[in-house]
Write a protein that holds these residues in place. Sequence first.
Motif, mmCIF file in Angstrom:
data_model
loop_
_atom_site.group_PDB
_atom_site.id
_atom_site.type_symbol
_atom_site.label_atom_id
_atom_site.label_comp_id
_atom_site.label_asym_id
_atom_site.label_seq_id
_atom_site.Cartn_x
_atom_site.Cartn_y
_atom_site.Cartn_z
ATOM 1 N N GLN A 257 48.802 38.803 80.003
ATOM 2 C CA GLN A 257 48.073 37.675 80.556
ATOM 3 C C GLN A 257 47.350 36.984 79.404
ATOM 4 N N PRO A 258 47.144 35.678 79.507
ATOM 5 C CA PRO A 258 46.426 34.982 78.423
ATOM 6 C C PRO A 258 45.042 35.580 78.204
ATOM 7 N N ASN A 259 44.656 35.668 76.948
ATOM 8 C CA ASN A 259 43.335 36.153 76.594
ATOM 9 C C ASN A 259 42.409 34.937 76.507
ATOM 10 N N PRO A 260 41.456 34.804 77.422
ATOM 11 C CA PRO A 260 40.613 33.606 77.433
ATOM 12 C C PRO A 260 39.733 33.463 76.188
ATOM 13 N N SER A 261 39.476 34.556 75.480
ATOM 14 C CA SER A 261 38.619 34.472 74.297
ATOM 15 C C SER A 261 39.400 34.385 72.983
ATOM 16 N N ASP A 262 40.736 34.510 73.052
ATOM 17 C CA ASP A 262 41.545 34.438 71.831
ATOM 18 C C ASP A 262 42.969 34.039 72.216
ATOM 19 N N ARG A 263 43.306 32.792 71.988
ATOM 20 C CA ARG A 263 44.623 32.284 72.393
ATOM 21 C C ARG A 263 45.776 32.956 71.643
ATOM 22 N N ARG A 264 45.494 33.634 70.529
ATOM 23 C CA ARG A 264 46.557 34.272 69.752
ATOM 24 C C ARG A 264 46.953 35.632 70.304
#
Length: 158
Positions: free
Chosen positions: A89-96
């Motif tokens: 799932q996307p990491n909201p605090s780190d897009r990488r």
Amino acid sequence: MAYTSDGGAVDLPAFFADLVRCETRLYNALNDRLRARHGIVTSQFEFLRFLRDHPGARVADIAAEFAIGIGATSKGVDRLEKQGWAIRQPNPSDRRSALLDLTDDGTRLVDAAEETFAEELAELIGGTLDSASASAAARAFVKLRSALERDQIGRPTG
């Protein structure tokens, strides 16, 4: 001959050989049992168990826990994802980076496999070592692992 911190003499190359050979044989035996009963290998079981116990972990967290490279870890997670056992799932605090979780199928699989894992370990270790020997070995390995991790010894570079 080498000496330990308490002054006792130990053949450290022989100790290392025994340690590595025991780990390899235990790992292979667990691998065979997990594959036969659940269709997974030990490394998959360990990743699944880590993700169950650390929801929202990142690939880097798994790599750090198992002292393996990020690339190998990412490929292992790819295989879990392809089987439908884990999701990114996307990491909201780190897009990488992505956050990892188990699917319901992954959770059921790791829970069932954990029983097999525990039974096999009890048979392999409990059938050989008495409780005092197993406790002493466990304490020694916790102490050694803690020192290696504290001093960041043996961390992969890639």
